[in-house]
Structures are given as structure tokens and as C-alpha cells.
Design a protein around this motif. Structure first.
Motif, PDB file in Angstrom:
ATOM      1  N   ALA A  84      34.455  12.233 -14.634  1.00  6.99           N
ATOM      2  CA  ALA A  84      33.195  11.709 -15.204  1.00  6.99           C
ATOM      3  C   ALA A  84      32.312  12.960 -14.934  1.00  6.99           C
ATOM      4  O   ALA A  84      32.186  13.500 -14.312  1.00  6.99           O
ATOM      5  CB  ALA A  84      32.576  10.568 -14.755  1.00  6.99           C
ATOM      6  N   ASP A  85      31.351  12.875 -16.000  1.00  6.73           N
ATOM      7  CA  ASP A  85      30.083  13.899 -16.010  1.00  6.73           C
ATOM      8  C   ASP A  85      28.925  13.262 -15.531  1.00  6.73           C
ATOM      9  O   ASP A  85      28.980  11.863 -15.869  1.00  6.73           O
ATOM     10  CB  ASP A  85      30.074  14.705 -17.148  1.00  6.73           C
ATOM     11  CG  ASP A  85      29.737  14.126 -18.462  1.00  6.73           C
ATOM     12  OD1 ASP A  85      29.038  13.007 -18.309  1.00  6.73           O
ATOM     13  OD2 ASP A  85      30.144  14.659 -19.800  1.00  6.73           O
ATOM     14  N   GLY A  86      28.088  13.859 -15.223  1.00 12.81           N
ATOM     15  CA  GLY A  86      26.726  13.395 -14.841  1.00 12.81           C
ATOM     16  C   GLY A  86      25.613  14.516 -14.872  1.00 12.81           C
ATOM     17  O   GLY A  86      25.862  15.720 -14.966  1.00 12.81           O
ATOM     18  N   SER A  87      24.504  13.977 -14.429  1.00 19.38           N
ATOM     19  CA  SER A  87      23.338  14.754 -14.287  1.00 19.38           C
ATOM     20  C   SER A  87      23.179  15.593 -13.089  1.00 19.38           C
ATOM     21  O   SER A  87      22.513  16.647 -13.158  1.00 19.38           O
ATOM     22  CB  SER A  87      21.996  14.000 -14.315  1.00 19.38           C
ATOM     23  OG  SER A  87      22.011  12.883 -13.058  1.00 19.38           O
ATOM     24  N   GLY A  88      24.207  15.472 -12.104  1.00 17.18           N
ATOM     25  CA  GLY A  88      24.537  16.222 -11.047  1.00 17.18           C
ATOM     26  C   GLY A  88      25.758  15.889 -10.444  1.00 17.18           C
ATOM     27  O   GLY A  88      26.375  14.828 -10.777  1.00 17.18           O
ATOM     28  N   GLY A 109      23.795  25.696 -16.529  1.00 19.74           N
ATOM     29  CA  GLY A 109      23.853  25.588 -17.754  1.00 19.74           C
ATOM     30  C   GLY A 109      24.933  24.515 -18.452  1.00 19.74           C
ATOM     31  O   GLY A 109      25.047  24.394 -19.658  1.00 19.74           O
ATOM     32  N   VAL A 110      25.707  24.056 -17.383  1.00 17.19           N
ATOM     33  CA  VAL A 110      26.891  23.143 -17.873  1.00 17.19           C
ATOM     34  C   VAL A 110      26.895  21.875 -17.042  1.00 17.19           C
ATOM     35  O   VAL A 110      26.219  21.759 -15.841  1.00 17.19           O
ATOM     36  CB  VAL A 110      28.234  23.878 -17.426  1.00 17.19           C
ATOM     37  CG1 VAL A 110      29.488  22.961 -17.794  1.00 17.19           C
ATOM     38  CG2 VAL A 110      28.175  25.276 -18.358  1.00 17.19           C
ATOM     39  N   LYS A 111      27.059  20.856 -17.798  1.00 24.68           N
ATOM     40  CA  LYS A 111      26.853  19.550 -17.062  1.00 24.68           C
ATOM     41  C   LYS A 111      27.919  19.266 -16.017  1.00 24.68           C
ATOM     42  O   LYS A 111      29.087  19.516 -16.231  1.00 24.68           O
ATOM     43  CB  LYS A 111      27.015  18.227 -18.161  1.00 24.68           C
ATOM     44  CG  LYS A 111      26.403  16.967 -17.778  1.00 24.68           C
ATOM     45  CD  LYS A 111      26.473  16.180 -18.994  1.00 24.68           C
ATOM     46  CE  LYS A 111      25.700  14.997 -18.964  1.00 24.68           C
ATOM     47  NZ  LYS A 111      25.669  13.875 -19.965  1.00 24.68           N
TER      48      LYS A 111
END
Length: 515
Positions: free
Chosen positions: A425-429, A405-407
Motif C-alpha cells: 500500500a502507499d500512504g502519506s508517509g 517527491g514520490v509517495k
């Protein structure tokens, strides 16, 4: 009844390398060549010497390292190509120059822009020039399966008269059909007056999945050399698979009038080495070398095999190298044992320091997983890479947060030209986040062509081997990383690829004319 010798000509290091992203370093080519020599491959096509300085050096290194197989270099029917090939092959105990020119109407008209008579003249000149360097000269009619028969006869007769000892009629674009392709060879050998003065050869591509079938059909019609690759590697859909050709001839001795000198027990180890170096995993259902090639899931099959192996197995797994790699190494293993196992796998180290580094990586891995397999040792070497360039980017530290539920977020510290830089950085996985963090620092401007994950061995503690393929300005490179942590393996692979791209020795992919 005595059988003819079927010459096995392996072109993994040349045509196999033309698979996009499969470029090999000089050291990697030597490792593979030594395994092919151990397998007793008759001819090893080491590369295309004129393609680049790197290709020239690789051919020369293989020629100097291998003593029991004939070493070959490809050359267009051009003086400079042939001279360059001869120079690269100087150190070989036994050498062959393989020269070619296109002979199909479509190639002569649109690619060469030459009339047939001029093509024939150039072919003869090339063969004669190659004979000045060696008495082992192969001539190939590129796109032979789509060439006009009368012209094939003329150029074949002329090439043999000029000194060619092997005539190769390749199915360059995988267009051939087994009955038609095999009959073409019989008709050609019957029509050419001096055909008895040369060995005829086949080189088939797998665009329609018929490369092995076409090659074997040619054998049934008089061909006595097959050009093939480990794992069927090659341009586009690949080439005829060496392991399939060899085991078909061995298993069906009742119909094939030939035999090979291949030591088949080395097939699986060589397959694994090629897969590890190129980053091209072998599909589980691949004949001979796939993980499922000798596996039985069906209860009926299992019952039959237990009662009598030949009910469902036409070959013994041990005969191609399965079940020979046992778990013999762990965290208590010493340097001598590890070195001996590396050598048994065809892996050698130029210096004591290189061996020490490999042993240190082995110990690190042994602390993470209890059982060390041969595949792990291949990965230790491949993921480190054998390129002799300075590493611009090094991973110092990594923290990745992935929660339902969290990026996902990745924070990495990289050493860039000796200085530590931190990025987040954040991402889809987690892998996507890590790669975005890297790019926020390096801004490589490279396109990601492939991201592939392969479990090296069985078990939840298996190393994951990640292959990353990057392209920038025509340069296509593979990066390989392995770790029991799949995100760490992914980061290692990406940085490995970036370091190759940044190297001054980085070269364009060797996608050149060829048969």
C-alpha cells in the motif's frame, strides 16, 4: 520535634489504570507493585476486584507477590463488591478494603437516585461488612469536595462508628481550591466527635492543575494520608503525583509537620517503568521525573550550579534516582549480568525459557546499538508484552520505500494464523503506508486513537518506542513496539495492539465508578 507519619497510598494500579488506554496486564501490575514495595509505599491499591475477572486476578496476584506493603482493593458500598475484594485479598500479608459511595447532592440525585438517609445507611452497612474481613477499612465520600458539610459530618461520624479506620474525602472532579479544600478537612475533623478514631485522607484529581497543592493543603490541616499515583497518572487530567508530594514534603521540612517512609532513590526507575508499561511518555518538563527536571540551559544557571549546587537546585538529582543508571551492558555482556540487571529493575521471568527469549532480544538489540540503557531493557520487555495469548499476527518481512517527491510505499509480509500473506500500500508517509498495508489484510475495524513516538534514550542509534492506541466496540488497548528503525517499531506496536484485540482475554477498559 518529632513529626507525624504521612501515609503514602498509591493508586497507580487502580485509578491510574482508568486513564483511557492505560490498562495493565496482571504481570505488569505485579512488576509495578514490586517497585512500589521497594520504594516502601505504605498502601498499594491494586485494582477494583469486582470490575472483571482480569481485575480480580490482578489484585490477587499483587496480594500474593507483595509482602511489605498493605494491599488494597476498591469496592462500591455493595455486598458483592466487598465480598469480591475480600476474596482477592486473601493472600495479602496486610490487606485493606476501600469502600465508597457518592455524597454530593448532584451525584446522589442524578447518579445514585437515592436520598441522603439511604446513602448513609448503605455506607454503614458496607463498612460493617468490610470489617468482617479486615480491621483495616477505608471509607470514601465520593465527590466529597462538592458535598454538603452537614451531611459529610453525619456520614463520616457514622462510618467511623461502624469501624472505618480511614476516612477519605476526595476531590473527585478536581474542583477544589487549596485554601478552601484544606479548611474543609480542619472543620470536618473539629465537628465530628469521633474523628480522632480514624486517619483522614485526601485523593485529588488534577482537572485544574491543583491536585498536589490541594493534597498538601489538606496535610497542613491535619490529613495524614495522601492518595496519589506515579507520574500523576489517572482518569482525565490525572491524580496528585506521588513524586511531587513526596519530594515537596522532604524538601520543605521546615513547613510540613510530617515525613514519609519513601525510599526516594527508586522514584525515577519506577516512573520509567510505569511510563514504559502504560505507553504514556513523561513530558520533559515534568517535575522530579522529567528529562529536564535537573537540566540547566541558561549560562547564568549553569554558572551558579557549578559554583554552588543549591543556587538553582533545591534537590539532589541522585536522591530521586537520576544518574544511577549507568551504561553497563553491551553485546559482550553475559546472561547472568543481563538477568541481574533485569532483577534490579524489578523485572523477573517465570520460566527459564522466558529469560532466554529476553536475552535473545537483548543480543539482537546489542548488535544494532553499542550502548544499552535501563530504558532499553524496560522496552524489551514491554514491547514484547506479557500477555499470555496466541499471536494472531506476526511480522515476517517489511520493505518500505520513501523518496522525496514520490509517495511512500510499504510492502509487508505478515503471518496470519500460521500462513504468510503479502500486502502492499502507499500512504502519506512510510508509517501510514505500512498501516494501510496491514489493514488491507486484517480489516480490524478498529479506530486509531493515538500514535505516539518517544525516543527511549539519547543518540541517533536510540530505540524509538511507539505507542498505538486502538478502540473497537468499547475495547481500548495499547500496543507498544520498539526498534532502532522507527517504521519497524510502528509496525510492531500496531500488530501488538491488534493481537490484544483479537485475544479472547481482551477486556473492556476498566472505566468504572471510583473516587
Amino acid at each position: 520535634m518529632s513529626k507525624d507519619k504521612l501515609i503514602i497510598f498509591d493508586t497507580t494500579l487502580r485509578d491510574g489504570e482508568q486513564s483511557p488506554g492505560a490498562s495493565m496486564t496482571r504481570e505488569e501490575k505485579v512488576r509495578i507493585a514490586k517497585m512500589l514495595e521497594k520504594m516502601r509505599v505504605d498502601v498499594i491499591e491494586a485494582g477494583f476486584a469486582i470490575a472483571s475477572v482480569g481485575d480480580f486476578e490482578a489484585v490477587r496476584a499483587v496480594a500474593n507477590a507483595v509482602k511489605d506493603s498493605t494491599i488494597c482493593s476498591l469496592a462500591r458500598a455493595v455486598d458483592t463488591d466487598i465480598d469480591r475484594a475480600a476474596e482477592a485479598l486473601k493472600g495479602a500479608n496486610s490487606s485493606r478494603i476501600h469502600t465508597f459511595i457518592a455524597t454530593s447532592p448532584i451525584h446522589m440525585q442524578y447518579k445514585l437516585k437515592m436520598q441522603p438517609d439511604k446513602v448513609l445507611e448503605q455506607a454503614v452497612r458496607a463498612v460493617k461488612r468490610a470489617r468482617n474481613y479486615t480491621d483495616n477499612v477505608e471509607f470514601s465520600l465520593e465527590d466529597g469536595s462538592r458535598s454538603e458539610f452537614d451531611f459529610m459530618c453525619r456520614i463520616t461520624e457514622a462510618a467511623i462508628a461502624a469501624g472505618a479506620t480511614t476516612i477519605n474525602v476526595p476531590d473527585t472532579v478536581g474542583y477544589g481550591e487549596p485554601a478552601e479544600y484544606g479548611a474543609m478537612f480542619r472543620r470536618l475533623m473539629e465537628a465530628v466527635p469521633n474523628s480522632d478514631k480514624a486517619v483522614f485522607s485526601t485523593h485529588c484529581h488534577n482537572d485544574l492543575g491543583l491536585a498536589v497543592a490541594n493534597s498538601l493543603s489538606a496535610v497542613m490541616n491535619g490529613v495524614r494520608q495522601i492518595e496519589c499515583t506515579i507520574n500523576g497518572l489517572g482518569e482525565r487530567a490525572g491524580n496528585a503525583s506521588l513524586e511531587e508530594v513526596v519530594m515537596a514534603v522532604r524538601t520543605r521540612k521546615d513547613i510540613f509537620p510530617v515525613e514519609t517512609g519513601i525510599v526516594s532513590e527508586h522514584i525515577v526507575p519506577t516512573s520509567r517503568l510505569v511510563s514504559s508499561i502504560t505507553g504514556f511518555p513523561v513530558q520533559p518538563n515534568k517535575a522530579i521525573v522529567g528529562a529536564n527536571a535537573f537540566a540547566h540551559e541558561s549560562g547564568i544557571h549553569q554558572d551558579g550550579v557549578l559554583k554552588h549546587r543549591e543556587t538553582y537546585e533545591i534537590m539532589r538529582a541522585e536522591d530521586v534516582g537520576w544518574n544511577t543508571n549507568k551504561i553497563v551492558l553491551g553485546k559482550h555482556s553475559g546472561r547472568a549480568a543481563v538477568k541481574a540487571r533485569f532483577e534490579a529493575l524489578g523485572i523477573s521471568f517465570d520460566t527459564q525459557d522466558a529469560l532466554n527469549q529476553a536475552f535473545a532480544r537483548f543480543k539482537d538489540l546489542a548488535d544494532k546499538k553499542h550502548e544499552i540503557f535501563d530504558e532499553d531493557l524496560h522496552a524489551l520487555v514491554s514491547s514484547k508484552g506479557s500477555e499470555s495469548f496466541e499471536e494472531v499476527y506476526l511480522l515476517v518481512d517489511m520493505e518500505v520505500c520513501s523518496k522525496t517527491g514520490v509517495k511512500p510505499v510499504a510492502e509487508l509480509t505478515l503471518q496470519v494464523k500460521g500462513e504468510d500473506v503479502t500486502a502492499k500500500a502507499d500512504g502519506s508517509g512510510p508509517v501510514d503506508a505500512a498501516y494501510k498495508a496491514i489493514e488491507s489484510v486484517v480489516n480490524s475495524r478498529a479506530d486509531l486513537l493515538l500514535y505516539s513516538v518517544n525516543a527511549i534514550t539519547q543518540g541517533t542509534d536510540s530505540q524509538g518506542e511507539v505507542t498505538v492506541r486502538l478502540e473497537r466496540n468499547g475495547h481500548i488497548v495499547n500496543g507498544i513496539g520498539s526498534d532502532t528503525d522507527i517504521v519497524a517499531a510502528s509496525v510492531k506496536a500496531y500488530l501488538h495492539a491488534l493481537n490484544i484485540l483479537e485475544s479472547p482475554k481482551s477486556r473492556s477498559h476498566p472505566q468504572r465508578d471510583g473516587v
